[in-house]
Design a protein around this motif. Structure first.
Motif, mmCIF file in Angstrom:
data_model
loop_
_atom_site.group_PDB
_atom_site.id
_atom_site.type_symbol
_atom_site.label_atom_id
_atom_site.label_comp_id
_atom_site.label_asym_id
_atom_site.label_seq_id
_atom_site.Cartn_x
_atom_site.Cartn_y
_atom_site.Cartn_z
ATOM 1 N N ILE A 250 47.344 46.802 50.681
ATOM 2 C CA ILE A 250 46.679 45.982 51.698
ATOM 3 C C ILE A 250 45.334 46.635 52.007
ATOM 4 N N CYS A 251 44.260 45.880 51.840
ATOM 5 C CA CYS A 251 42.914 46.409 52.008
ATOM 6 C C CYS A 251 42.306 45.982 53.344
ATOM 7 N N TYR A 252 41.550 46.910 53.953
ATOM 8 C CA TYR A 252 40.854 46.662 55.204
ATOM 9 C C TYR A 252 39.420 47.183 55.061
ATOM 10 N N GLY A 253 38.486 46.490 55.678
ATOM 11 C CA GLY A 253 37.117 46.962 55.598
ATOM 12 C C GLY A 253 36.259 46.437 56.724
ATOM 13 N N GLN A 254 35.176 47.170 56.994
ATOM 14 C CA GLN A 254 34.211 46.746 58.006
ATOM 15 C C GLN A 254 32.810 46.885 57.431
ATOM 16 N N GLU A 255 31.921 45.960 57.791
ATOM 17 C CA GLU A 255 30.564 45.945 57.239
ATOM 18 C C GLU A 255 29.592 45.393 58.282
ATOM 19 N N ILE A 256 28.402 45.997 58.339
ATOM 20 C CA ILE A 256 27.415 45.625 59.342
ATOM 21 C C ILE A 256 26.434 44.567 58.854
ATOM 22 N N ASN A 257 26.255 44.466 57.528
ATOM 23 C CA ASN A 257 25.301 43.503 56.976
ATOM 24 C C ASN A 257 25.976 42.136 56.843
ATOM 25 N N PRO A 258 25.449 41.085 57.477
ATOM 26 C CA PRO A 258 26.142 39.792 57.452
ATOM 27 C C PRO A 258 26.273 39.199 56.056
ATOM 28 N N PHE A 259 25.318 39.494 55.168
ATOM 29 C CA PHE A 259 25.390 38.947 53.813
ATOM 30 C C PHE A 259 26.476 39.647 52.996
ATOM 31 N N THR A 260 26.460 40.984 53.017
ATOM 32 C CA THR A 260 27.484 41.685 52.244
ATOM 33 C C THR A 260 28.868 41.490 52.861
ATOM 34 N N TYR A 261 28.926 41.360 54.192
ATOM 35 C CA TYR A 261 30.209 41.045 54.835
ATOM 36 C C TYR A 261 30.728 39.700 54.334
ATOM 37 N N GLY A 262 29.863 38.709 54.292
ATOM 38 C CA GLY A 262 30.270 37.387 53.816
ATOM 39 C C GLY A 262 30.777 37.439 52.392
ATOM 40 N N ILE A 263 30.098 38.229 51.551
ATOM 41 C CA ILE A 263 30.511 38.366 50.156
ATOM 42 C C ILE A 263 31.873 39.058 50.072
ATOM 43 N N ALA A 264 32.057 40.114 50.880
ATOM 44 C CA ALA A 264 33.339 40.830 50.881
ATOM 45 C C ALA A 264 34.478 39.926 51.318
ATOM 46 N N LYS A 265 34.229 39.144 52.345
ATOM 47 C CA LYS A 265 35.269 38.235 52.845
ATOM 48 C C LYS A 265 35.562 37.158 51.798
ATOM 49 N N ALA A 266 34.505 36.678 51.142
ATOM 50 C CA ALA A 266 34.697 35.690 50.081
ATOM 51 C C ALA A 266 35.538 36.272 48.952
ATOM 52 N N ASP A 267 35.239 37.513 48.580
ATOM 53 C CA ASP A 267 35.988 38.170 47.511
ATOM 54 C C ASP A 267 37.451 38.337 47.892
ATOM 55 N N MET A 268 37.692 38.711 49.144
ATOM 56 C CA MET A 268 39.070 38.877 49.612
ATOM 57 C C MET A 268 39.826 37.547 49.555
ATOM 58 N N ILE A 269 39.156 36.459 49.963
ATOM 59 C CA ILE A 269 39.794 35.141 49.924
ATOM 60 C C ILE A 269 40.136 34.755 48.493
ATOM 61 N N ILE A 270 39.186 34.978 47.574
ATOM 62 C CA ILE A 270 39.404 34.610 46.174
ATOM 63 C C ILE A 270 40.562 35.407 45.574
ATOM 64 N N ARG A 271 40.691 36.672 45.975
ATOM 65 C CA ARG A 271 41.750 37.520 45.422
ATOM 66 C C ARG A 271 43.095 37.311 46.112
ATOM 67 N N GLY A 272 43.144 36.451 47.114
ATOM 68 C CA GLY A 272 44.415 36.123 47.750
ATOM 69 C C GLY A 272 44.814 37.040 48.875
ATOM 70 N N GLY A 273 43.904 37.923 49.319
ATOM 71 C CA GLY A 273 44.219 38.813 50.428
ATOM 72 C C GLY A 273 43.975 38.141 51.770
ATOM 73 N N ASP A 274 44.190 38.904 52.839
ATOM 74 C CA ASP A 274 44.020 38.382 54.191
ATOM 75 C C ASP A 274 42.562 38.552 54.608
ATOM 76 N N PRO A 275 41.805 37.463 54.743
ATOM 77 C CA PRO A 275 40.383 37.593 55.096
ATOM 78 C C PRO A 275 40.159 38.211 56.465
ATOM 79 N N ASP A 276 41.185 38.174 57.342
ATOM 80 C CA ASP A 276 41.036 38.787 58.660
ATOM 81 C C ASP A 276 40.959 40.307 58.581
ATOM 82 N N ASN A 277 41.338 40.874 57.437
ATOM 83 C CA ASN A 277 41.228 42.318 57.257
ATOM 84 C C ASN A 277 39.795 42.752 56.964
#
Length: 601
Positions: free
Chosen positions: A252-279
């Motif tokens: 289970i992966c968790y992460g935090q990011e301050i840049n809104p663009f890279t955060y959006g990309i990370a969340k998109a990647d998590m969604i595509i990989r089937g993980g919990d985007p709330d993490n």
């Protein structure tokens, strides 16, 4: 595909997608300034990635939506409709629009209306990502400037194919990071935001998971945290490496990011990989921690270095005053560089059995005198016996910096054989040259290099490792096992007495008065008796001097360069003189031949 091939694939994929990017950039020219291109290209790349993932199941999703659109809760049914034989888990996002990029391209007259209908067909979690990127304002701007249709057409090109079977999640992340890097350079953004290449992440992952056992079916899922996740490639690679050890392991992966663009990309990647985007959480880790009270099995991170923390100072200083109740109670580094604050955050986030691999630059090793915030942070880590190893990476390992960098391995529960010791590993000579650089990255830590470094870490002893890699080239790793106490020192204040006209010490209440002009300091290793050192090294040269023990401070530094310094004996003076004489004689003969020949003519 083995790890070396995956490392090489990054460069190929980045180059291929770069051609697309600059086609889009050409379409934006005039309507946008160069430093604004990322406002369009980054979210459009995310949208196209989502589009290509969903394309094979579009008809199935639309059919499902028609059946269940009257229901209050639809998401679960629509997620299930995205399942295929190749992707049995499906996706945790969907699009219920009739449009595809090709259909949008086929109707230039209604491009804005149709594109907005397509975007609004996405599930709420995708809409949230695009909102964080501020993309909705760009649709109007592109349309008003007359470039919206051309941008969508550019993303229909063959080299814009972003299907998962064409480009993996990890490689897609690197494409995103390359784009973010290009656009942040246009802004001249933080110099310390150095993207971490796959070869370095693999090394960090392999050191973290060495001898780990993921096979216990009754053990809880392993948790992995990245406090400065960028586009989340460290988390993705960590998951990949753990599954290479045990395909059934639950991560289970968790992460935090301050840049809104890279955060959006990370969340998109998590969604595509089937993980919990709330993490995946958005915000500044230092003053807006999104995971208070959480602890993790692993932490892996490359936080920014060389970046000041003045903006976050009021909140950080307030938390510092909380002492052990906060993350920063032990000490604060200089405001000019906040990387050691991330180090403290990571330690606070580790379970009692947790392990962390974190990248730091050289300043974390030695800056700050005894008693300073930096020294106190090192003291805290070392005296708790959490510092397991530090690896110096080769220079030119990162895309946008060539400076010396280090991986710190922090282990909350060291093996007995490692306790009260620290292993320093000099891997600066362990690399293979890239045929073609990517930015400042000119070298790779290939599999053979990584294995040699991991071997040195596994042996946990003072040794030199060398391995031939062909064409007469070799790679070298040097390791030094240090007693933890040897990294500490007492900084003592040495006082000398004031003397009267007769040369006698001036006394006050029976004690000599210190002559401030003669005050001096000495550093004494912690593993050496302070008084014995003083008697041997100071008193013979400063009769009557004494130690003001009320001013003694304990300091810690990690003398990496000194530890691996090798003295090269100088050539004897006679040999140097003979070489110079022979060189002069040769030069005079050549001059004589040149000018003597001219006179003969």
């Amino acid at each position: 595909m083995d790890s070396n091939e995956k490392i090489k694939a990054v460069g190929i994929n980045i180059q291929e997608k770069a051609n697309l990017i600059w086609n889009v950039a050409n379409s934006l020219f005039g309507a946008y300034k160069p430093h604004e291109y990322g406002l369009v290209i980054l979210p459009m790349t995310v949208i196209k990635r989502f589009h290509d993932c969903l394309l094979p199941t579009q008809d199935k999703v639309l059919e499902t939506y028609e059946r269940i659109k009257h229901l209050a809760v639809k998401d679960g049914f629509l997620y299930a409709a995205t399942k295929t034989a190749e992707n049995p888990n499906g996706y945790r996002f969907y699009n219920i629009s009739q449009f595809t990029f090709e259909k949008l391209k086929a109707d230039p007259e209604n491009i804005k209306t149709n594109f907005e209908a397509y975007i609004n067909g996405f599930s709420d979690n995708v809409i949230d990502i695009l909102a964080n990127m501020g993309f909705f304002n760009q649709i109007d701007r592109m349309n008003d400037a007359g470039v919206l249709y051309q941008v969508i057409s550019d993303f229909c090109e063959k080299n814009a194919d972003m299907r998962p079977d064409k480009i993996s999640a990890v490689d897609m992340g690197y494409v995103f990071e390359n784009l973010v890097q290009r656009f942040s350079e246009s802004y001249d953004e933080e110099a310390g935001a150095h993207f971490t290449s796959r070869d370095i992440i693999y090394l960090m992952c392999d050191m973290l998971t060495m001898e780990a056992d993921f096979s216990d079916p009754d053990a809880p899922a392993k948790t992995v945290y990245d406090m400065a996740m960028g586009t989340s490639q460290m988390l993705t690679c960590m998951e990949e490496r753990i599954h290479a050890l045990d395909s059934e392991a639950e991560i289970i992966c968790y992460g935090q990011e301050i840049n809104p663009f890279t955060y959006g990309i990370a969340k998109a990647d998590m969604i595509i990989r089937g993980g919990d985007p709330d993490n995946m959480q958005f915000g500044d880790t230092l003053n807006n921690d999104k995971f208070p009270g959480y602890t993790f099995d692993y932490c892996i991170s490359n936080p920014p270095f060389g970046i000041d923390w003045k903006r976050e100072a009021p909140d950080i200083e307030k938390e510092h005053k909380q002492g052990d109740a906060g993350r920063f109670g032990v000490g604060l580094p200089a405001k000019s560089d906040g990387q050691m604050l991330f180090l403290l955050n990571g330690i606070a986030k580790l379970k009692d059995t947790g392990r962390m691999a974190i990248i730091q630059n050289g300043s974390s090793l030695f800056t700050g005198d005894a008693g300073s915030g930096q020294s106190e942070i090192r003291r805290y880590i070392i005296e708790n016996d959490w510092l397991d190893a530090i690896v110096q990476l080769p220079n030119d390992s990162f895309y946008n910096t060539g400076i010396a960098t280090y991986v710190w391995i922090i282990t909350k529960d060291k093996p007995v054989s490692h306790r009260e010791h620290v292993l320093l590993i000099d891997a600066s000579g362990c690399y293979e040259q890239r045929r073609k650089p990517i930015g400042n990255k000119r070298v790779d830590i290939t599999e053979v290099c990584r294995n040699l470094i991991v071997q040195a870490y596994g042996d946990y002893s003072s040794q030199t490792y060398e391995k031939q890699i062909g064409d007469g080239k070799s790679i070298v790793v040097k390791s030094k096992r240090m007693e933890a106490i040897s990294l500490g020192y007492n900084k003592i204040t040495v006082e000398s007495p004031q003397l009267d006209a007769d040369g006698d010490p001036i006394l006050k209440k029976g004690k000599p008065v210190a002559d401030v002009s003669k005050r001096d300091t000495e550093t004494i290793p912690l593993d050496e008796d302070m008084d014995e050192y003083f008697q041997r090294e100071v008193l013979p040269y400063r009769p009557g001097a004494w130690i003001d023990k009320s001013k003694t401070k304990v300091g810690y530094e990690i003398p990496f360069t000194k530890t691996f310094y090798e003295y090269l004996e100088m050539e004897p003076a006679d040999d140097i003189a003979k070489r110079i004489e022979a060189h002069e004689h040769s030069l005079m003969e050549k001059l004589h031949a040149l000018f003597g020949g001219a006179q003969d003519e």
